[in-house]
Design a protein around this motif. Structure first.
Motif: not given
Length: 426
Positions: A250-252, A192-200, A255-259
């Motif tokens: 998830l790793t960044p 449903g949701l992923f927030h890219s919290w680990a961004i540089t 998450s890209r691959a999932a979207f």
């Protein structure tokens, strides 16, 4: 002595590029400018085109790219090591929030003398608001190259299947969590949701805090401020993303691959990935971008992106580096950068020019989302002192404990505050 046609042509080009000609002495030798930039998967195509276009109008300068930095922290660490070994590039693209490292260590060249020689600097599109992103102690040390704000990418098809309306996407986190739960129930591995919290640079953590009206440090930069009420609301929100939004760890890259594969419905990310998303989705489903929620009073959003900094020390190299820096951050360079990425232009001229970006934006509405958030833009905070990179890692480590559920949000915030406090200048 016989000269080949190739030698004559090369000499003529050199004379044209340097302003010399018959009767004015020997042609100026070519200058090679070394440049290093991060995030090759976003910028490789852009910098290839920038090199081509720059060298067309500057035939006396050759641009040599060093291997791309992996990401922004790597860019800073690599450049700091290069300063020790005296192997710095002439021009380095660094994260907006990490420029301070190079200013404090007197590695970055102060740009006022170069700007003073320019005619109508602000009229060239170098607005004060963007120059402020690289100003320290009232002096400019960089030129903003790319600017971004956090936005939300949504899979229209999944939102519709879950009973939502992509054209009327929720503007609150409560509404987003409710929709996320419905998307996850579609099954077949759907997220449903992923927030890219680990961004540089803890960028998305700063986004949560600033969007709640908070800040990273006290005004005098002596004490931590992200542990106050806005920060407590932000860390609680991150915990809710996991519990109520069903956000996986998830790793960044994952998450890209999932979207891109159509398995992720709601994805908070940087506007910088618009071109990458276009290529990744490749027409498999309909998608769009929407604004990032800002629940707090006096809400702001951190300005992400990179700035061009000069590390060259030789006057001739500096002159050539300056020409390259002003090209890639000028109107033409900004146009190339925007079309090849998703970042906003740091230069004020292209957006309303039909020959540059006006028509592009009319055809690419996803790019307008970040532009609509410009009134909310604030600085991507750079922590003081020599432990900036260690602080970034300490915050990331504590956020990880919330996402993997090994610590309660409030406990993670308390530990984060203590960790950062220990690393601040005494």
């Amino acid at each position: 002595m016989r000269l080949t046609r190739r030698a004559v042509t090369a000499g003529a080009l050199a004379m044209l590029g340097s302003g010399t000609g018959a009767g004015s002495g020997l042609a100026q030798a070519k200058t090679t400018v070394s440049v290093q930039y991060p995030l090759g998967f976003i910028f490789d195509k852009v910098f290839a085109e920038l090199k081509t276009e720059f060298e067309k109008t500057n035939p006396d300068i050759t641009v040599k790219y060093l291997p791309a930095y992996k990401e922004y922290e790597d860019a800073a660490q690599t450049a700091l090591r290069g300063a020790v070994t005296k192997q710095l590039p002439d021009v380095s693209l660094q994260a907006i929030n990490l420029q301070r490292l190079f200013v404090d260590r007197k590695i970055a060249v102060e740009l006022s003398p170069f700007i003073a020689k320019e005619q109508n600097w602000e009229g060239q599109g170098f607005a004060k608001s963007m120059m402020a992103l690289s100003t320290y102690g009232d002096k400019p040390y960089g030129l903003a190259f790319a600017a971004s704000t956090p936005i939300i990418y949504i899979n229209d098809d999944l939102v519709t299947k879950a009973g939502g309306d992509p054209a009327n996407f929720p503007t609150t986190w409560d509404g987003i969590f409710e929709l996320s739960q419905k998307i996850a129930k579609l099954g077949d591995g759907t997220i449903g949701l992923f927030h890219s919290w680990a961004i540089t640079g803890n960028w998305m953590w700063q986004a949560l805090v600033y969007s709640h009206g908070g800040k990273m440090m006290s005004d005098d930069e002596k004490t931590v401020a992200f542990d106050q009420e806005p920060g407590r609301k932000s860390i609680a929100l991150l915990g809710r993303m996991v519990r109520e939004g069903g956000m996986p760890d998830l790793t960044p890259e994952a998450s890209r691959a999932a979207f891109f594969s159509g398995k992720l419905g709601i994805w908070t990310e940087s506007t910088s990935l618009l071109r990458v998303a276009d290529e990744g989705v490749a027409g498999k489903f309909k998608w769009r971008t929407v604004r990032f929620p800002v629940p707090g009073p006096n809400a702001k959003l951190p300005t992400g992106g990179a700035a061009a900094m000069m590390f060259a020390t030789d006057p001739a190299q500096q002159a050539a580096a300056w020409r390259f820096m002003t090209f890639i951050t000028g109107a033409k360079g900004a146009t190339i950068m925007v079309k090849g990425t998703g970042y906003m232009p740091p230069n004020s001229l292209p957006a309303n020019d039909p020959a540059m970006l006006k028509n592009f934006y009319a055809e690419k509405p996803n790019h307008l989302t970040s532009l609509s958030q410009q009134p909310l833009m604030t600085a991507w905070y750079a922590f003081p002192g020599e432990n900036n990179l260690k602080i970034i890692q300490a915050i990331k480590d504590r956020l990880q404990t919330v996402v993997d559920k090994s610590a309660a949000p409030e406990a993670a915030l308390t530990a984060m505050s203590a960790d950062v406090t220990k690393l601040l200048p005494k």
